[in-house]
Enzyme design. Structure first.
Site, short mmCIF file in Angstrom:
data_model
loop_
_atom_site.label_atom_id
_atom_site.label_comp_id
_atom_site.label_asym_id
_atom_site.label_seq_id
_atom_site.Cartn_x
_atom_site.Cartn_y
_atom_site.Cartn_z
CG ASP A 1 0.51 -3.20 -18.43
OD1 ASP A 1 1.16 -4.09 -17.85
OD2 ASP A 1 0.84 -1.99 -18.40
CG ASP B 1 3.49 1.34 -18.42
OD1 ASP B 1 3.53 0.22 -18.95
OD2 ASP B 1 3.37 1.50 -17.18
#
Length: 190
Positions: free
Chosen positions: A139, A123
């Site tokens: 995401d 991330d």
């Protein structure tokens, strides 16, 4: 049958392109930001911050890789089924739904690749202004497509338009047809 193959081919190609974009961004960020301080894009608002997420979206359910892999497989199976059931691309009514399926598939595959190859998901997008959980491109695909899908199901598609996805025909529909046939038969007898 040709339209079914066309749907699946476009789904696979679209998903592949989005997965490649997701994997490229993760690779780029890993090479540039791993072990480095965050790159501030807008001071106090948004930054690129390398993070290794061993959970689900936004860091929930840490350390359950097998569970996430199973969910990913189920998402792929559902996507294949949905794309197979839909009319071909000449039917514009279902384009938004097809795009949602492609985005959800790409997001699931993109994060599944990370989980299988590394044991975690990379991330790197962080809104520091609101201290929003760190996330990635996959995401974005999943959350955007899920939001759009919710709007489509609530406000755009009618129940009848979604009957193409039912595994079985609805019993009340058969009864209605049977009732009509009975009435027609009775009228013919009189």
């Amino acid at each position: 049958m040709k339209s079914k193959i066309s749907n699946l081919a476009v789904w696979a190609l679209g998903s592949l392109l989005l997965v490649l974009l997701d994997q490229y961004t993760k690779s780029f960020v890993t090479a540039r930001l791993k072990g480095q301080p965050p790159t501030v894009v807008i001071d106090g608002v948004f930054e690129f911050l390398y993070s290794e997420n061993r959970g689900a979206a936004f860091g929930m359910m840490q350390g359950r890789q097998g569970f996430f892999f199973l969910i990913g497989i189920l998402v792929l199976a559902a996507a294949v089924y949905v794309m197979y059931c839909m009319p071909d691309w000449s039917s514009k009514r279902y384009h938004f739904l097809k795009v949602c399926v492609i985005m959800i598939t790409a997001g699931a595959i993109g994060n599944m690749i990370d989980r299988v190859s590394q044991g975690y998901v990379v991330d790197f997008l962080y809104f520091s202004l609101i201290d929003f959980p760190i996330f990635n491109v996959a995401d974005i695909y999943v959350t955007t497509a899920t939001g759009l899908l919710l709007v489509l199901l609530l406000f755009y598609y009618k129940d009848e338009e979604l009957e193409i996805f039912h595994l079985k025909k609805r019993p009340e529909k058969k009864l209605e047809n049977t009732d009509r046939e009975s009435k027609t038969s009775k009228e013919e007898q009189h």
